[in-house]
Scaffold this motif. Structure first.
Motif, PDB file in Angstrom:
ATOM      1  N   VAL A 163       0.859  -1.185   0.000  1.00 33.85           N
ATOM      2  CA  VAL A 163       0.000   0.000   0.000  1.00 33.85           C
ATOM      3  C   VAL A 163       0.891   1.228   0.000  1.00 33.85           C
ATOM      4  CG1 VAL A 163      -1.727   1.307   1.285  1.00 33.85           C
ATOM      5  CG2 VAL A 163      -1.887  -1.189   1.171  1.00 33.85           C
ATOM      6  N   ALA A 164       0.621   2.175  -0.913  1.00 38.35           N
ATOM      7  CA  ALA A 164       1.385   3.417  -1.005  1.00 38.35           C
ATOM      8  C   ALA A 164       0.421   4.588  -1.015  1.00 38.35           C
ATOM      9  CB  ALA A 164       2.258   3.430  -2.259  1.00 38.35           C
ATOM     10  N   ARG A 192      11.468 -10.752 -12.679  1.00 34.12           N
ATOM     11  CA  ARG A 192      10.356 -11.401 -12.002  1.00 34.12           C
ATOM     12  C   ARG A 192      10.325 -10.866 -10.572  1.00 34.12           C
ATOM     13  NH1 ARG A 192       7.884 -15.608 -14.348  1.00 34.12           N
ATOM     14  NH2 ARG A 192       7.165 -16.418 -12.357  1.00 34.12           N
ATOM     15  N   ALA A 193       9.193 -10.296 -10.180  1.00 34.29           N
ATOM     16  CA  ALA A 193       9.104  -9.645  -8.875  1.00 34.29           C
ATOM     17  C   ALA A 193       8.786 -10.653  -7.780  1.00 34.29           C
ATOM     18  CB  ALA A 193       8.044  -8.557  -8.904  1.00 34.29           C
ATOM     19  N   ARG A 194       9.482 -10.528  -6.662  1.00 31.33           N
ATOM     20  CA  ARG A 194       9.201 -11.342  -5.482  1.00 31.33           C
ATOM     21  C   ARG A 194       8.506 -10.516  -4.407  1.00 31.33           C
ATOM     22  NH1 ARG A 194      14.268 -14.226  -2.816  1.00 31.33           N
ATOM     23  NH2 ARG A 194      13.918 -15.675  -4.545  1.00 31.33           N
ATOM     24  N   ALA A 195       8.837  -9.217  -4.333  1.00 32.67           N
ATOM     25  CA  ALA A 195       8.251  -8.331  -3.328  1.00 32.67           C
ATOM     26  C   ALA A 195       8.253  -6.916  -3.864  1.00 32.67           C
ATOM     27  CB  ALA A 195       9.034  -8.409  -2.017  1.00 32.67           C
ATOM     28  N   VAL A 196       7.314  -6.092  -3.343  1.00 35.24           N
ATOM     29  CA  VAL A 196       7.240  -4.687  -3.715  1.00 35.24           C
ATOM     30  C   VAL A 196       7.063  -3.887  -2.434  1.00 35.24           C
ATOM     31  CG1 VAL A 196       4.737  -4.781  -4.116  1.00 35.24           C
ATOM     32  CG2 VAL A 196       6.090  -2.969  -5.179  1.00 35.24           C
ATOM     33  N   ALA A 197       7.696  -2.702  -2.392  1.00 33.81           N
ATOM     34  CA  ALA A 197       7.607  -1.836  -1.218  1.00 33.81           C
ATOM     35  C   ALA A 197       7.592  -0.394  -1.672  1.00 33.81           C
ATOM     36  CB  ALA A 197       8.780  -2.091  -0.268  1.00 33.81           C
ATOM     37  N   ALA A 198       6.956   0.475  -0.897  1.00 35.91           N
ATOM     38  CA  ALA A 198       6.879   1.896  -1.228  1.00 35.91           C
ATOM     39  C   ALA A 198       7.711   2.675  -0.234  1.00 35.91           C
ATOM     40  CB  ALA A 198       5.433   2.370  -1.194  1.00 35.91           C
ATOM     41  N   LEU A 199       8.757   3.324  -0.715  1.00 34.43           N
ATOM     42  CA  LEU A 199       9.616   4.122   0.158  1.00 34.43           C
ATOM     43  C   LEU A 199       8.993   5.484   0.427  1.00 34.43           C
ATOM     44  CD1 LEU A 199      12.309   3.969   1.649  1.00 34.43           C
ATOM     45  CD2 LEU A 199      13.407   4.914  -0.374  1.00 34.43           C
ATOM     46  N   ASP A 200       8.333   6.064  -0.578  1.00 34.77           N
ATOM     47  CA  ASP A 200       7.568   7.297  -0.422  1.00 34.77           C
ATOM     48  C   ASP A 200       6.547   7.337  -1.554  1.00 34.77           C
ATOM     49  OD1 ASP A 200       8.901   8.237  -2.762  1.00 34.77           O
ATOM     50  OD2 ASP A 200      10.531   9.025  -1.530  1.00 34.77           O
ATOM     51  N   ASP A 201       5.932   8.488  -1.763  1.00 35.12           N
ATOM     52  CA  ASP A 201       4.875   8.580  -2.770  1.00 35.12           C
ATOM     53  C   ASP A 201       5.365   8.250  -4.169  1.00 35.12           C
ATOM     54  OD1 ASP A 201       3.356   9.360  -0.690  1.00 35.12           O
ATOM     55  OD2 ASP A 201       3.114  11.444  -1.305  1.00 35.12           O
ATOM     56  N   ASP A 202       6.615   8.566  -4.476  1.00 34.16           N
ATOM     57  CA  ASP A 202       7.107   8.442  -5.839  1.00 34.16           C
ATOM     58  C   ASP A 202       8.043   7.261  -6.058  1.00 34.16           C
ATOM     59  OD1 ASP A 202       5.776  10.836  -6.581  1.00 34.16           O
ATOM     60  OD2 ASP A 202       7.417  11.990  -5.694  1.00 34.16           O
ATOM     61  N   PRO A 222      21.339   7.996  -1.534  1.00 33.69           N
ATOM     62  CA  PRO A 222      22.411   7.194  -0.931  1.00 33.69           C
ATOM     63  C   PRO A 222      21.885   5.932  -0.256  1.00 33.69           C
ATOM     64  CG  PRO A 222      22.782   9.523  -0.492  1.00 33.69           C
ATOM     65  CD  PRO A 222      21.431   9.417  -1.142  1.00 33.69           C
ATOM     66  N   LEU A 223      20.666   6.010   0.314  1.00 33.45           N
ATOM     67  CA  LEU A 223      20.092   4.842   0.986  1.00 33.45           C
ATOM     68  C   LEU A 223      19.778   3.734  -0.012  1.00 33.45           C
ATOM     69  CD1 LEU A 223      18.909   3.382   3.450  1.00 33.45           C
ATOM     70  CD2 LEU A 223      16.755   4.605   3.020  1.00 33.45           C
ATOM     71  N   VAL A 242       9.530   1.743   4.884  1.00 31.56           N
ATOM     72  CA  VAL A 242       8.660   2.711   5.542  1.00 31.56           C
ATOM     73  C   VAL A 242       9.482   3.954   5.847  1.00 31.56           C
ATOM     74  CG1 VAL A 242       9.127   1.738   7.836  1.00 31.56           C
ATOM     75  CG2 VAL A 242       7.055   3.099   7.469  1.00 31.56           C
ATOM     76  N   ALA A 243       8.916   5.127   5.547  1.00 28.50           N
ATOM     77  CA  ALA A 243       9.598   6.398   5.797  1.00 28.50           C
ATOM     78  C   ALA A 243      11.000   6.372   5.191  1.00 28.50           C
ATOM     79  CB  ALA A 243       9.636   6.694   7.299  1.00 28.50           C
ATOM     80  N   ASP A 244      12.042   6.467   6.038  1.00 32.07           N
ATOM     81  CA  ASP A 244      13.416   6.485   5.521  1.00 32.07           C
ATOM     82  C   ASP A 244      14.159   5.204   5.881  1.00 32.07           C
ATOM     83  OD1 ASP A 244      13.592   6.830   8.214  1.00 32.07           O
ATOM     84  OD2 ASP A 244      14.644   8.752   8.155  1.00 32.07           O
ATOM     85  N   THR A 245      13.437   4.082   5.927  1.00 29.27           N
ATOM     86  CA  THR A 245      14.039   2.793   6.281  1.00 29.27           C
ATOM     87  C   THR A 245      13.670   1.745   5.233  1.00 29.27           C
ATOM     88  OG1 THR A 245      13.884   3.298   8.646  1.00 29.27           O
ATOM     89  CG2 THR A 245      14.206   0.990   8.045  1.00 29.27           C
ATOM     90  N   VAL A 246      14.669   0.982   4.793  1.00 29.51           N
ATOM     91  CA  VAL A 246      14.451  -0.155   3.892  1.00 29.51           C
ATOM     92  C   VAL A 246      14.824  -1.420   4.661  1.00 29.51           C
ATOM     93  CG1 VAL A 246      15.114  -1.281   1.734  1.00 29.51           C
ATOM     94  CG2 VAL A 246      14.942   1.217   1.849  1.00 29.51           C
TER      95      VAL A 246
END
Length: 384
Positions: A163-164, A192-202, A222-223, A242-246
């Motif tokens: 969810v983003a 081939r995707a195994r997982a997806v994550a949203a770091l921010d809106d974009d 840099p992160l 989430v936020a500034d953490t991967v």
């Protein structure tokens, strides 16, 4: 047999693959009402694998109700003996308004011991898009006593969900990614995707089947550069942000939190980390991890000590997702035997759902809806 063995298999080939990849096991065959020659052939085939102990139970009494179900009547098929219904649909030449396709797709869930309302719910979630409207209406009425309502279901292959900014994001097996309301997928560099994550809106991140990180949209930071470089030499098995953490899981059972304040790690699982989710907290994120050991843990980067397991079952976790809802944070977990559980906030209420096919991804949307993705469908369920 797949239900006995705790695997999901919609075809004999799928069952064979699951048997050959797992530890030696015992399977029991109940020959009541079955052709003795077919049972003998099956026993010979299974024993030839060399990994199964096959026990043939003494024939018991056949069910008294041997009436053929009306394959055009949802109430009839939901109330009849599910093995009789399966046999009838397998030999049927017609689609029966979409009921046949739905039943055969979700058959592993439907043959379990359950009431008509729960069978109607599973069938409703599995109906093909071209099903007759009367079937959808009848199944909706029949499922009113089930713990879920089906908000919508769509035919689409799902590899991962997240969810983003309140929107459901879907990654498909080919590496395409999109919000659920977009007409088509946006191509990505993930084969081939195994997982997806949203770091921010974009910025969306994808983990491919080789455990490498791909960035979709946004700009490289840099992160993200550091995480991608790390995974080039130490492939990941699960991903969240989430936020500034991967966050990345590995095959040794550890979770690694890459943030602006450095790297935090925790050895949480026995064996591979198979799923991750993270939500923002007052001081640090709350991370949920699932593993091949069947356990779900909750952890905060930088916190000392380990919390007790959130939940566990004797099957590998295949997907999980935690998210805020109007009532508080909810957690969805899926295991390799096809069971999904939604842990609702506050009342300690847990709702189960088995779609039938193998579950590839789950997500909890901000309005409290549970989304479940399989190889061919995406269904949204709302707790009653």
């Amino acid at each position: 047999m797949a239900n006995q063995l705790g695997v999901v298999a919609g075809t004999p080939a799928g069952l064979l693959s699951a048997l050959l990849s797992g530890a030696p096991r015992t399977v029991r065959l109940a020959p009541a009402g079955q052709d003795p020659d077919e049972i003998a052939e099956l026993v010979s085939l299974l024993r030839g694998f060399g990994r199964l102990r096959v026990v043939v139970e003494a024939p018991g009494d056949e069910p008294e109700d041997r009436r053929a179900p009306d394959l055009d009547d949802p109430e009839s098929v939901c109330s009849a003996d599910p093995l009789h219904v399966t046999s009838a649909y397998e030999s049927a030449a017609e689609e029966h308004g979409g009921l046949r396709a739905a039943w055969l797709r979700a058959g592993q869930s439907l043959i379990r011991d359950q009431g008509p309302a729960r069978r109607a719910l599973v069938l409703l979630a599995s109906l093909p898009p071209d099903a007759e409207p009367r079937m959808r209406g009848a199944l909706t009425r029949l499922s009113e006593r089930a713990p879920w309502t089906v908000e919508w279901s769509r035919s689409c292959p799902v590899a991962a969900l997240t969810v983003a900014s309140g929107a459901l994001v879907v990654a498909d097996p080919g590496g395409g990614v999109r919000t659920v309301d977009e007409d088509g997928p946006r191509p990505s560099t993930a084969a081939r995707a195994r997982a997806v994550a949203a770091l921010d809106d974009d910025t969306w991140l994808l983990l491919d089947e080789r455990g490498r990180l791909h960035r979709h949209g946004g700009t490289e930071t840099p992160l993200t550069k550091a995480v991608a470089a790390t995974l080039e030499s130490h492939p990941g098995t699960a991903l969240a942000a989430v936020a500034d953490t991967v966050l990345v899981g590995d095959r040794m059972g550890s979770v690694h939190a890459f943030g602006l304040d450095g790297l935090h790690q925790a050895a949480l699982h026995s064996g591979r980390v198979t799923a991750l989710s993270a939500t923002a907290g007052a001081a640090s994120p709350t991370v949920h991890s699932g593993g091949a050991d069947g356990v779900v843990h909750s952890w905060s980067p930088g916190a000392a000590g380990h919390r007790p397991a959130v939940t566990e079952r004797p099957y590998p976790v295949v997907a999980l997702h935690a998210g805020p809802t109007p009532a508080g944070e909810a957690l969805a977990v899926a295991w390799a035997d096809g069971l999904v559980r939604l842990f609702l906030p506050g009342a300690r209420r847990v709702l189960p759902f088995r779609p039938g096919p193998a579950v590839r991804a789950v997500a909890v949307t901000p309005d409290g809806t549970l989304c479940v993705g399989t190889d061919g469908t995406l269904v949204a369920l709302r707790p009653r």
